[in-house]
Design a protein around this motif. Structure first.
Motif, PDB file in Angstrom:
ATOM      1  N   ARG A 193      29.643  18.587 -10.725  1.00 17.53           N
ATOM      2  CA  ARG A 193      28.528  18.080 -11.530  1.00 17.53           C
ATOM      3  C   ARG A 193      28.841  16.649 -11.958  1.00 17.53           C
ATOM      4  O   ARG A 193      29.998  16.288 -12.153  1.00 17.53           O
ATOM      5  CB  ARG A 193      28.363  18.933 -12.791  1.00 17.53           C
ATOM      6  CG  ARG A 193      27.938  20.343 -12.496  1.00 17.53           C
ATOM      7  CD  ARG A 193      26.590  20.610 -13.121  1.00 17.53           C
ATOM      8  NE  ARG A 193      26.212  22.002 -12.909  1.00 17.53           N
ATOM      9  CZ  ARG A 193      26.088  22.872 -13.918  1.00 17.53           C
ATOM     10  NH1 ARG A 193      26.313  22.493 -15.154  1.00 17.53           N
ATOM     11  NH2 ARG A 193      25.724  24.093 -13.657  1.00 17.53           N
ATOM     12  N   MET A 212      25.800  13.123 -21.344  1.00  8.12           N
ATOM     13  CA  MET A 212      25.955  14.264 -22.236  1.00  8.12           C
ATOM     14  C   MET A 212      27.410  14.398 -22.678  1.00  8.12           C
ATOM     15  O   MET A 212      27.730  14.606 -23.836  1.00  8.12           O
ATOM     16  CB  MET A 212      25.518  15.516 -21.504  1.00  8.12           C
ATOM     17  CG  MET A 212      25.373  16.702 -22.432  1.00  8.12           C
ATOM     18  SD  MET A 212      24.642  18.065 -21.532  1.00  8.12           S
ATOM     19  CE  MET A 212      24.986  19.396 -22.660  1.00  8.12           C
ATOM     20  N   ALA A 213      28.312  14.209 -21.694  1.00  9.33           N
ATOM     21  CA  ALA A 213      29.726  14.323 -22.030  1.00  9.33           C
ATOM     22  C   ALA A 213      30.147  13.228 -23.010  1.00  9.33           C
ATOM     23  O   ALA A 213      30.970  13.458 -23.900  1.00  9.33           O
ATOM     24  CB  ALA A 213      30.569  14.214 -20.765  1.00  9.33           C
ATOM     25  N   GLU A 214      29.572  12.042 -22.837  1.00  4.48           N
ATOM     26  CA  GLU A 214      29.903  10.936 -23.742  1.00  4.48           C
ATOM     27  C   GLU A 214      29.455  11.252 -25.161  1.00  4.48           C
ATOM     28  O   GLU A 214      30.157  11.004 -26.120  1.00  4.48           O
ATOM     29  CB  GLU A 214      29.242   9.636 -23.255  1.00  4.48           C
ATOM     30  CG  GLU A 214      29.904   8.991 -22.048  1.00  4.48           C
ATOM     31  CD  GLU A 214      29.628   9.763 -20.757  1.00  4.48           C
ATOM     32  OE1 GLU A 214      30.370   9.549 -19.792  1.00  4.48           O
ATOM     33  OE2 GLU A 214      28.702  10.586 -20.729  1.00  4.48           O
ATOM     34  N   ALA A 244      35.918  16.954 -20.223  1.00  5.12           N
ATOM     35  CA  ALA A 244      35.349  17.437 -21.488  1.00  5.12           C
ATOM     36  C   ALA A 244      35.814  18.864 -21.767  1.00  5.12           C
ATOM     37  O   ALA A 244      36.131  19.217 -22.906  1.00  5.12           O
ATOM     38  CB  ALA A 244      33.824  17.381 -21.440  1.00  5.12           C
ATOM     39  N   LEU A 263      35.532  25.337 -20.050  1.00  8.07           N
ATOM     40  CA  LEU A 263      34.616  25.173 -18.919  1.00  8.07           C
ATOM     41  C   LEU A 263      33.285  25.859 -19.200  1.00  8.07           C
ATOM     42  O   LEU A 263      32.221  25.313 -18.917  1.00  8.07           O
ATOM     43  CB  LEU A 263      35.252  25.742 -17.643  1.00  8.07           C
ATOM     44  CG  LEU A 263      36.366  24.892 -17.026  1.00  8.07           C
ATOM     45  CD1 LEU A 263      37.149  25.688 -15.992  1.00  8.07           C
ATOM     46  CD2 LEU A 263      35.782  23.642 -16.384  1.00  8.07           C
ATOM     47  N   VAL A 271      31.209  23.683 -21.527  1.00 12.37           N
ATOM     48  CA  VAL A 271      30.528  22.512 -20.973  1.00 12.37           C
ATOM     49  C   VAL A 271      29.514  22.889 -19.896  1.00 12.37           C
ATOM     50  O   VAL A 271      28.551  22.172 -19.682  1.00 12.37           O
ATOM     51  CB  VAL A 271      31.513  21.452 -20.402  1.00 12.37           C
ATOM     52  CG1 VAL A 271      32.370  20.887 -21.510  1.00 12.37           C
ATOM     53  CG2 VAL A 271      32.348  22.007 -19.283  1.00 12.37           C
ATOM     54  N   ARG A 299      29.176  14.103 -26.478  1.00 13.50           N
ATOM     55  CA  ARG A 299      30.107  15.068 -27.046  1.00 13.50           C
ATOM     56  C   ARG A 299      31.361  14.389 -27.538  1.00 13.50           C
ATOM     57  O   ARG A 299      31.872  14.700 -28.599  1.00 13.50           O
ATOM     58  CB  ARG A 299      30.527  16.087 -25.992  1.00 13.50           C
ATOM     59  CG  ARG A 299      29.508  17.137 -25.771  1.00 13.50           C
ATOM     60  CD  ARG A 299      29.690  17.727 -24.411  1.00 13.50           C
ATOM     61  NE  ARG A 299      28.616  18.663 -24.171  1.00 13.50           N
ATOM     62  CZ  ARG A 299      28.771  19.970 -24.238  1.00 13.50           C
ATOM     63  NH1 ARG A 299      29.943  20.469 -24.484  1.00 13.50           N
ATOM     64  NH2 ARG A 299      27.777  20.774 -24.033  1.00 13.50           N
ATOM     65  N   GLY A 306      29.142  13.486 -14.591  1.00  7.16           N
ATOM     66  CA  GLY A 306      29.378  13.345 -16.028  1.00  7.16           C
ATOM     67  C   GLY A 306      30.739  13.824 -16.511  1.00  7.16           C
ATOM     68  O   GLY A 306      30.882  14.205 -17.655  1.00  7.16           O
ATOM     69  N   ARG A 307      31.775  13.791 -15.660  1.00  7.19           N
ATOM     70  CA  ARG A 307      33.153  14.098 -16.059  1.00  7.19           C
ATOM     71  C   ARG A 307      33.266  15.371 -16.879  1.00  7.19           C
ATOM     72  O   ARG A 307      33.858  15.386 -17.964  1.00  7.19           O
ATOM     73  CB  ARG A 307      33.735  12.919 -16.845  1.00  7.19           C
ATOM     74  CG  ARG A 307      33.644  11.606 -16.113  1.00  7.19           C
ATOM     75  CD  ARG A 307      34.133  10.497 -16.996  1.00  7.19           C
ATOM     76  NE  ARG A 307      35.462  10.830 -17.502  1.00  7.19           N
ATOM     77  CZ  ARG A 307      36.457   9.966 -17.530  1.00  7.19           C
ATOM     78  NH1 ARG A 307      36.279   8.748 -17.099  1.00  7.19           N
ATOM     79  NH2 ARG A 307      37.627  10.317 -18.011  1.00  7.19           N
ATOM     80  N   MET A 308      32.670  16.427 -16.388  1.00  9.57           N
ATOM     81  CA  MET A 308      32.684  17.669 -17.146  1.00  9.57           C
ATOM     82  C   MET A 308      34.056  18.310 -17.276  1.00  9.57           C
ATOM     83  O   MET A 308      34.379  18.828 -18.342  1.00  9.57           O
ATOM     84  CB  MET A 308      31.702  18.650 -16.537  1.00  9.57           C
ATOM     85  CG  MET A 308      30.299  18.270 -16.906  1.00  9.57           C
ATOM     86  SD  MET A 308      29.180  19.522 -16.385  1.00  9.57           S
ATOM     87  CE  MET A 308      28.165  19.699 -17.811  1.00  9.57           C
ATOM     88  N   PRO A 309      34.906  18.298 -16.225  1.00 17.28           N
ATOM     89  CA  PRO A 309      36.212  18.946 -16.390  1.00 17.28           C
ATOM     90  C   PRO A 309      37.017  18.329 -17.526  1.00 17.28           C
ATOM     91  O   PRO A 309      37.648  19.054 -18.298  1.00 17.28           O
ATOM     92  CB  PRO A 309      36.899  18.709 -15.040  1.00 17.28           C
ATOM     93  CG  PRO A 309      35.786  18.517 -14.093  1.00 17.28           C
ATOM     94  CD  PRO A 309      34.697  17.835 -14.853  1.00 17.28           C
TER      95      PRO A 309
END
Lengths: 211, 170
Positions: free
Chosen positions: B26, A1-3, B33, A88, A91, A5, B28-31
């Protein structure tokens, strides 16, 4: 999902029309598409600056500049922190939940949720506006956003506890709260009846993804 | 920095730290992003905000501050409520100045409905906040819709406060 984005982050979007118009960049001029709001603020800046110089002279200009610098110094640390907080929130909070709870079809229940959330946000505009933007980008509709912001403006618990209660006394606070408690939801209801689309200055990520 | 803003800063800091921990756990490298989001938004916001701050400061300098003093003589009534709403919208200040001004106004004989309208107006219609924050971050459409939705509610809060006060003291 982050990718996903990351891919939709187009660099041309991050540099706004305003930036390219006002920071004289050595790069070739991009298509200039200055928004109405930006034009208005710049016109106001020119007019108020000229008015200040005319009415108050150089001393007034100097005072205004010092006032600006003080304001900037005071809000910068808070703004950096709250931008990270808003990032934060963006996301972490799932978009489909935000649009279900706070979307255009969320009814008065959505407006109530937005109002309660707005009243809980502590701090000044440096805290509330990045959050407001974040939930708007996540799919909240204009009515919920108006309710959220109005609740923060009128009912913010932290401001009532820190300022209003000690300075104005219990009776004043009680009367004002009873008089104001329904206004955020009311403002949200009115806002939903105004047929104007919510065009956030930076397009929400989901728009870039679907196109 | 005042104690109040320091307390808010700490509260926001704790919430941010907590969310950061949640995001970091979590997949998926959220921080990262989130930081990218913050940086991107900051970049688009800062120049607009600088212009807004300057415009608001010039306006604050021009504003005839004696108006607020002159208004203190106004008796209660809808004219007072409307005038209070107008002045509240133009008061370019944070709570640390606003509340002392309100105390002074009430001691000078300004009625409770007018004072409530003044505070509501400072909350909902404050010109400086629209210029520095709302317009740069939310765009002109949001500002138009929100102001249109709020403008009638400001005097309404004054009238409601008057009725509630009458009812309380009846």
């Amino acid at each position: 999902m982050a990718e996903e984005r990351a891919i939709s982050l187009s660099p041309s979007r991050t540099r706004s029309a305003f930036t390219s118009a006002f920071m004289s960049s050595p790069r070739p001029p991009r298509k200039r598409n200055i928004e109405l709001g930006e034009t208005f603020v710049v016109a106001l800046l020119v007019a108020s600056g000229a008015g200040c110089a005319y009415l108050r002279g150089w001393e007034g200009i100097w005072r205004a500049l010092r006032f600006s610098a003080d304001l900037l110094l005071e809000i910068t640390p808070m703004m950096v922190l709250s931008l990270v907080l808003a990032g934060l929130v963006q996301v972490l909070v799932p978009h489909e939940k935000v649009s279900r709870w706070l979307g255009a079809d969320s009814g008065w229940r959505g407006l109530t949720i937005a109002s309660v959330a707005g009243a809980l946000v502590p701090g000044g505009p440096w805290a509330s506006f990045p959050l407001l933007f974040a939930i708007g980008a996540a799919g909240a509709d204009i009515g919920s956003l108006v309710a959220f912001l109005s609740a923060w403006e009128l009912l913010a618990i932290s401001r009532i506890v820190v300022w209003e209660l000690p300075m104005m006394g219990g009776e004043f606070v009680f009367i004002r709260l009873v008089a104001s408690i329904a206004l955020p939801v009311l403002a949200g209801i009115i806002a939903r009846r105004i047929p104007l689309p919510l065009n956030l200055p930076r397009p929400p990520r989901s728009v870039g993804r679907s196109s | 920095m005042t104690t109040a803003s320091l307390v808010s800063l700490v509260v926001i800091g704790v919430i941010t730290a907590a969310l950061f921990v949640v995001a970091a756990r979590r997949p998926g490298r959220m921080p990262s992003a989130a930081f990218r989001d913050a940086l991107e938004q900051g970049k688009s916001m800062v120049p607009r905000m600088l212009v807004g701050i300057l415009a608001a400061s010039f306006l604050a300098e021009i504003l005839p501050k004696e108006t607020i003093g002159a208004w203190a003589g106004v008796e209660s009534g809808w004219r007072g409520i409307l005038l209070a709403s107008l002045i509240g919208a133009l008061a370019p200040t944070g709570p640390m100045v606003l509340f002392p001004v309100m105390i002074a106004l009430m001691e000078a004989g300004v009625g409770l409905p007018q004072t409530v309208a003044f505070l509501t107006s400072w909350g909902m219609l404050a010109v400086h906040r629209v210029l520095v924050w709302e317009l740069p971050m939310m765009g002109i459409n949001f500002v138009i819709v929100r102001l249109a939705a709020s403008v009638a509610l400001v005097p309404l809060s004054g009238f409601l406060a008057g009725w509630i006060a009458d009812w309380l003291h009846a």
